[in-house]
Every structure is written in C-alpha cells, then in structure tokens.
Design a protein around this motif. Structure first.
Motif, PDB file in Angstrom:
ATOM      1  N   LEU A  99      31.666  -9.079 -36.590  1.00 35.95           N
ATOM      2  CA  LEU A  99      30.478  -8.247 -36.434  1.00 35.95           C
ATOM      3  C   LEU A  99      30.732  -7.182 -35.379  1.00 35.95           C
ATOM      4  N   PHE A 100      30.742  -5.905 -35.791  1.00 32.14           N
ATOM      5  CA  PHE A 100      30.815  -4.791 -34.850  1.00 32.14           C
ATOM      6  C   PHE A 100      29.418  -4.507 -34.319  1.00 32.14           C
ATOM      7  N   ILE A 101      29.276  -4.377 -33.017  1.00 37.01           N
ATOM      8  CA  ILE A 101      27.985  -4.104 -32.388  1.00 37.01           C
ATOM      9  C   ILE A 101      28.081  -2.760 -31.671  1.00 37.01           C
ATOM     10  N   GLU A 102      27.132  -1.888 -31.934  1.00 34.45           N
ATOM     11  CA  GLU A 102      27.226  -0.514 -31.430  1.00 34.45           C
ATOM     12  C   GLU A 102      27.003  -0.397 -29.928  1.00 34.45           C
ATOM     13  N   ASN A 103      25.961  -1.028 -29.410  1.00 28.30           N
ATOM     14  CA  ASN A 103      25.545  -0.796 -28.028  1.00 28.30           C
ATOM     15  C   ASN A 103      26.016  -1.903 -27.088  1.00 28.30           C
ATOM     16  N   LEU A 104      26.468  -1.518 -25.905  1.00 29.21           N
ATOM     17  CA  LEU A 104      27.018  -2.467 -24.951  1.00 29.21           C
ATOM     18  C   LEU A 104      26.001  -3.517 -24.532  1.00 29.21           C
ATOM     19  N   MET A 105      24.754  -3.124 -24.281  1.00 28.58           N
ATOM     20  CA  MET A 105      23.745  -4.091 -23.868  1.00 28.58           C
ATOM     21  C   MET A 105      23.521  -5.147 -24.945  1.00 28.58           C
ATOM     22  N   SER A 106      23.486  -4.704 -26.202  1.00 22.78           N
ATOM     23  CA  SER A 106      23.286  -5.649 -27.299  1.00 22.78           C
ATOM     24  C   SER A 106      24.482  -6.580 -27.439  1.00 22.78           C
ATOM     25  N   PHE A 107      25.681  -6.062 -27.216  1.00 22.94           N
ATOM     26  CA  PHE A 107      26.882  -6.902 -27.251  1.00 22.94           C
ATOM     27  C   PHE A 107      26.830  -7.956 -26.154  1.00 22.94           C
ATOM     28  N   GLU A 108      26.464  -7.544 -24.932  1.00 26.05           N
ATOM     29  CA  GLU A 108      26.390  -8.494 -23.817  1.00 26.05           C
ATOM     30  C   GLU A 108      25.337  -9.568 -24.079  1.00 26.05           C
ATOM     31  N   LYS A 109      24.208  -9.193 -24.625  1.00 26.05           N
ATOM     32  CA  LYS A 109      23.164 -10.172 -24.941  1.00 26.05           C
ATOM     33  C   LYS A 109      23.641 -11.127 -26.018  1.00 26.05           C
ATOM     34  N   ALA A 110      24.391 -10.611 -26.989  1.00 22.36           N
ATOM     35  CA  ALA A 110      24.866 -11.450 -28.098  1.00 22.36           C
ATOM     36  C   ALA A 110      25.868 -12.491 -27.627  1.00 22.36           C
ATOM     37  N   ILE A 111      26.811 -12.096 -26.743  1.00 21.45           N
ATOM     38  CA  ILE A 111      27.849 -13.051 -26.350  1.00 21.45           C
ATOM     39  C   ILE A 111      27.302 -14.120 -25.393  1.00 21.45           C
ATOM     40  N   ARG A 112      26.110 -13.874 -24.853  1.00 20.66           N
ATOM     41  CA  ARG A 112      25.511 -14.852 -23.942  1.00 20.66           C
ATOM     42  C   ARG A 112      24.366 -15.637 -24.568  1.00 20.66           C
ATOM     43  N   SER A 113      23.983 -15.286 -25.771  1.00 16.63           N
ATOM     44  CA  SER A 113      22.764 -15.868 -26.339  1.00 16.63           C
ATOM     45  C   SER A 113      22.908 -17.305 -26.794  1.00 16.63           C
ATOM     46  N   GLY A 114      24.086 -17.664 -27.321  1.00 13.76           N
ATOM     47  CA  GLY A 114      24.254 -18.999 -27.883  1.00 13.76           C
ATOM     48  C   GLY A 114      23.504 -19.200 -29.176  1.00 13.76           C
ATOM     49  N   SER A 115      22.978 -18.120 -29.770  1.00 16.66           N
ATOM     50  CA  SER A 115      22.195 -18.227 -31.002  1.00 16.66           C
ATOM     51  C   SER A 115      23.085 -18.608 -32.184  1.00 16.66           C
ATOM     52  N   SER A 116      22.521 -19.431 -33.068  1.00 19.68           N
ATOM     53  CA  SER A 116      23.267 -19.856 -34.256  1.00 19.68           C
ATOM     54  C   SER A 116      23.502 -18.703 -35.225  1.00 19.68           C
ATOM     55  N   VAL A 117      22.747 -17.590 -35.057  1.00 25.38           N
ATOM     56  CA  VAL A 117      22.904 -16.467 -35.970  1.00 25.38           C
ATOM     57  C   VAL A 117      24.297 -15.851 -35.847  1.00 25.38           C
ATOM     58  N   GLU A 153      22.578  -7.675 -42.216  1.00 29.41           N
ATOM     59  CA  GLU A 153      21.168  -7.869 -42.566  1.00 29.41           C
ATOM     60  C   GLU A 153      20.383  -8.677 -41.534  1.00 29.41           C
ATOM     61  N   PRO A 154      20.936  -9.752 -40.916  1.00 27.42           N
ATOM     62  CA  PRO A 154      20.144 -10.467 -39.906  1.00 27.42           C
ATOM     63  C   PRO A 154      19.705  -9.584 -38.741  1.00 27.42           C
ATOM     64  N   GLY A 155      20.480  -8.561 -38.424  1.00 30.94           N
ATOM     65  CA  GLY A 155      20.097  -7.648 -37.351  1.00 30.94           C
ATOM     66  C   GLY A 155      19.172  -6.547 -37.814  1.00 30.94           C
TER      67      GLY A 155
END
Length: 379
Positions: free
Chosen positions: A220-238, A322-324
């Motif tokens: 999954l390529f993520i455009e924005n740095l803040m969203s990337f940082e939130k994603a790698i720390r979220s622990g979400s099953s998504v 699609e989930p995003g």
C-alpha cells in the motif's frame, strides 16, 4: 550634423524603433537587410490616427528630411516630394543602418539567451557536429556566468564519465557548487559524451517502508507522511499483511523506483525487520512481473488521482485502495467535502481517467462536489 529636437520626439522615435525592430528580426533570420516597411495605421498609428491633417503633414515632413539625410529611401518616389505623401501607401527602406540605430540608442542588436547559447556551443563545445546540434536545445543560464563559461564546464564531463558519481554530484563539481544545473538535462550530458544514455544516475529516492510481521499479502502506497505515520502505529487489522510505503507525491512515481540503484530503502522498526521480509518486498519492488497486488491511498482530489494514474505507469498493478477511499467517498456523497478554493487547490486540473476501474467509476465522478484530505482519517 546637429540633430533637430523633433528627432527625439515620441512620434518619430516610435517609427525609428519599429524600423530597428525589423532590422533585428532580419538579422535573426540571417537576412542581409530588412525588407521595406509599409507605413499605415498598424505600423505608424501616431501619424495615421492623428486628428489634424497639419499634424500628419508635419510628421511626414520629418520623414522627408530623414530621406534627404540619406537614412531612408521612400517609394513611390513621389511620396518623398509631397507633404501628403503619407496618403500614397508609402514604403520605407533603410539606407543608413548605423544612423538609424544611433538615433534610438540601439547601435547593436541585443542577442537573446538562446542565440548566445547556440553561438557558444558552436564555438567552444568540444563535441561532434551532431552532439552540438543536440546541445543547442538545452540552454543553460547562470547569473554572472557567460555562455562560454558554462560550455567550458561541459567540456570537463569526459573526465568524470567513469567516476561513478551521481548526477547532482557532477553538477556541483562542474558548476561552481550548484547541484541542480543538470537536472532534466541527461540528454545534453549524453550528447556531450557521445553516449546513448547519461552515465550519471539521479539521486536515489528515499523510500520509507513498514513490512508486515506475517505473510506479505500486498503493498500500500500512502501519499501523506502524517497518514503513513498514523498507519504504522495504528495496529489496525485493516493493514494486516500489507507492506506500507510512504509515497511522497509525484516523487514516488519515478520509474527509477524499480531499480536497485534508483532507490534507498529505510525500514520502520514498527514492522518486520527480518531478512526474509526484506527479500520478499525487494523482489516485488525490483521485478517487472508483479507478484503482489498493490494499492495507492492519498487525498481524494484531482492531484491525488493524478498521482494514482502516474504511479500506474511504473506499477501497472496499482489500484485505488477501497478501504481508505470508501469513507472519503461517503463524505463527498454527504456533501461534506471542501471546495478547491478553501484549501488553496485552485490550480488542480480535472482528470478524465486513471486507468483504475474503481477510481474511474466511483471516485472521479464525485470530485465535482469537492475534495477530501487523507489526513482526516485514522483507520
């Protein structure tokens, strides 16, 4: 000969500037002299649009005087003998070029940057005729440096051809510490060296990656740095099974991403640091045969969709995630998106398609309603 005051008046100066402009244009074309100039409302509106005949006659008398001085020849010849000669559709031809140029303080033509560059390349570049022809199309301007100075720098390229340096290192070495002079000028470098391709690679793209701790099921390529940082720390099953990659805008769409020499990888400690995980991801990244599905998630606006389209030129398997995008789409359907002018996005241009079925059918049609920024969401 002392010059009369009328010679520096605006009506006469406007005519003389027109004549010198034509002389300059003829010189650029390589013509030996300028063609004769037809006088009329378009070329000398000061005379032909004057309200009084007396004004027209006075101005035309000055033209007759300049013909008498040997500056011009006028045709038909009868126009040069009559105060109403301007009504005979006259044409002026320059006889004394130096005098006319001196009258408007333009003794020589000011050459443009492109012309000066072509002259310097022709005179000083140490390369074949064909290479010089290519080099003329890549004008380089540096304040305080002449075209000859710059061409002499290019002549030093052969000594660096086998250095293994990056393109910006070469630029810094040649051009007084300036690293970006050769950006987008690889064809110029190749031509000077007589090679098919530029031997100096661009600076590697720094790619930030978090690998899944279990089996890798996609990227999954993520455009924005803040969203990337939130994603790698979220622990979400998504995000389970996904390698998360920070894709900084259009930079991440560069084709050199698929070359080991074109990218530097930095793996996040929040994910797997196992060698087998690195191997799996890099095998996918540097292969032209996709072995994993891949997606892109960014802002829901024209710029984000354009990144998706351009990213697909390098990674054919990439689609909109699609989930995003589904919750972002719901916001637009609910009328809660922002307008371009509210977020300083006025310059974004609409896009007909991305090549991704989901994006083209479900996302692009909604962008007329507004935009949604990716940072709004934490999945």
């Amino acid at each position: 000969m002392s010059q009369p005051l009328w010679l520096v008046s605006e009506p006469i100066q406007s005519l003389l500037r027109l004549v010198v402009d034509r002389l300059d244009a003829a010189e650029v074309r390589g013509a030996e002299k300028a063609q004769s100039i037809a006088l009329g409302e378009r070329t000398w509106p000061t005379l032909y649009q004057a309200s009084f005949e007396s004004t027209k006659e006075e101005l035309w008398e000055h033209v007759i005087d300049m013909c008498r001085w040997g500056w011009f020849d006028v045709r038909p010849s009868t126009a040069g003998r009559s105060l109403s000669g301007y009504s005979q559709a006259p044409r002026l031809t320059v006889i004394n070029v130096a005098a006319v140029r001196e009258a408007v303080n333009r003794p020589t033509r000011a050459k443009g940057a492109g012309e000066l560059w072509r002259e310097a390349v022709a005179a000083y570049l140490q390369a074949s005729t064909e290479s010089k022809r290519t080099a003329t199309g890549y004008c380089i301007e540096i304040e305080g440096r002449s075209p000859r100075d710059i061409v002499e720098c290019l002549n030093q390229l052969p000594g660096l051809a086998d250095s293994g340096m990056l393109l910006r290192e070469v630029s810094s070495r040649l051009f007084w510490g300036m690293s970006k002079v050769l950006d987008s000028r690889q064809a110029l470098v190749a031509a000077v060296l007589g090679l098919d391709e530029c031997p100096f690679p661009e600076s590697p793209i720094q790619l930030q990656v978090m690998l899944p701790t279990g089996q890798m099921q996609g990227v999954l390529f993520i455009e924005n740095l803040m969203s990337f940082e939130k994603a790698i720390r979220s622990g979400s099953s998504v995000y389970q099974g996904l390698a998360l990659v920070y894709a900084s805008g259009f930079k991440a769409t560069a084709k050199r991403l698929r070359s080991a020499q074109g990218v530097s990888l930095f793996y996040a400690r929040q994910g797997s640091l196992a060698a087998i995980s690195h191997e799996t991801f890099e095998k996918w990244l540097f292969s032209d045969s996709p072995s994993l599905p891949a997606w892109f998630w960014g802002d829901l606006d024209w710029s984000g969709m354009r990144i998706l389209r351009t990213l697909r030129e390098t990674f054919r398997e990439v689609g909109a995630w699609e989930p995003g995008y589904a919750p972002m789409r719901a916001i637009l359907l609910d009328g809660r998106g922002h307008q371009p002018e509210a977020a300083d996005k006025r310059g974004q241009q609409p896009l007909a398609s991305t090549g991704c079925g989901y994006a083209d059918a479900q996302l692009l049609p909604l962008l007329g309603r507004g935009f949604v920024d990716q940072e709004l969401f934490s999945l």
